[in-house]
Design a protein around this motif. Sequence first.
Motif, short mmCIF file in Angstrom:
data_model
loop_
_atom_site.label_atom_id
_atom_site.label_comp_id
_atom_site.label_asym_id
_atom_site.label_seq_id
_atom_site.Cartn_x
_atom_site.Cartn_y
_atom_site.Cartn_z
N SER A 2 -2.54 50.15 22.49
CA SER A 2 -3.33 49.94 21.31
C SER A 2 -2.86 50.57 20.51
CB SER A 2 -4.43 50.72 22.20
OG SER A 2 -5.53 50.87 21.55
N ALA A 3 -4.51 49.19 19.46
CA ALA A 3 -3.85 49.62 17.88
C ALA A 3 -4.89 50.85 17.39
CB ALA A 3 -4.45 48.41 17.16
N ARG A 4 -5.55 50.71 18.13
CA ARG A 4 -6.44 52.55 18.03
C ARG A 4 -5.86 54.13 18.34
NH1 ARG A 4 -12.45 52.40 20.10
NH2 ARG A 4 -12.28 53.89 19.43
N ARG A 5 -4.73 53.66 19.38
CA ARG A 5 -4.37 54.78 19.54
C ARG A 5 -3.48 55.71 18.74
NH1 ARG A 5 -0.23 54.61 24.74
NH2 ARG A 5 -1.75 53.61 25.69
N LEU A 7 -4.12 55.78 15.57
CA LEU A 7 -5.96 56.44 14.88
C LEU A 7 -6.48 57.81 15.71
CD1 LEU A 7 -7.74 53.18 14.31
CD2 LEU A 7 -5.87 54.17 11.83
N VAL A 8 -6.46 57.43 16.77
CA VAL A 8 -7.03 58.53 17.90
C VAL A 8 -5.67 60.17 17.83
CG1 VAL A 8 -7.67 59.23 19.98
CG2 VAL A 8 -7.47 57.10 19.39
N TRP A 272 4.35 54.86 11.64
CA TRP A 272 3.12 56.02 11.97
C TRP A 272 4.01 56.94 12.50
CZ3 TRP A 272 -1.61 56.43 12.24
CH2 TRP A 272 -2.37 55.59 11.24
#
Length: 327
Positions: A2-5, A7-8, A272
């Motif tokens: 997930s692209a949000r992982r 950031l989380v 990242w």
Amino acid sequence: MSARRPLVLLAVALGALALASIASLCIGAHAIAPREVLDAFVRFGGSDDQLTVRHYRLPRTVLGIAVGAALGVAGALMQTTTRNPLADPGLVGTTAGAGFAITLGAWYGHAGTQHAQLVLAAAGAAIASVLVYAVGRTDPLRLLLSGVALSAVLSGIATGLRLLDPTVLDAVRHWAVGSLAGRERTPFGILVGVLLVALVAAVLLARPLDVVALGGDVSRSLGVNVVAVRTGVLVVVAVLTATATSIAGPIAFVGLLVPHLARMGAGSSTPWLVGLSAVLGPTVLVASDVIARVALSHTELPVGVVTAFVGGPALIWAVRRFGVEAA
């Protein structure tokens, strides 16, 4: 993934780092209330607790953040460029090379200042990195064993030099245990500045490393100089490791453990991975330093003991999971 992982995980890591930093300011030989810690910055009255926070615990926390970021990013870069999940500055001889160079410099009377120790540590870390990588670059276990062997040899010689000359022992004994204690009053502005420059360089190298991971032919077709990128990585790893080691002494396993935690959010993205390692490294080291202060009732442990206690099982897990894979 997930692209949000990422950031989380980054948000969680930043929150954990903030909590660890607050705990570092509050916890020590005696506890200081969070309100008193806040007053030390916004309503300074000169009390003993406020002086302790400003002159001892805050510099120690800043050093923990800087050293943790350096070791975490160095481990991430080393694992990525060697394609070896077992690579770590402490396991592949880089830290031992830095420590040996400082001890040798003390033997000849050239390690009396922090800046001299930085130069010596950088040279030792660079030479050790090149030697170990030249011998073990084709296989993860060979790299690990080469690093362990070189570390054992260099550590043995360094210990012998310390035992032969009491002045050498006295010059490096506070440094050799791998601790943030006692470093609070050391002028470290230039050293932290060097770390910041090296961390920026690591971020700039992260995207080319993503391309290098695709293979030599693809990298060259995309205009990426593989040799230049890998050389740059080795230089940055040596500077990060040497600077961290000259500040806090040899602290093992942070560079091994942190990149594996970062990959939970970073996946295959090197930028990242580097960014998350730069946050998770300080979190692990500052939290370990807090534990080191309170683990024993009558004294304080070196933080290197705590990281080794956590990192030993992490190494066993990494060897069982990755040890049979080719680099």
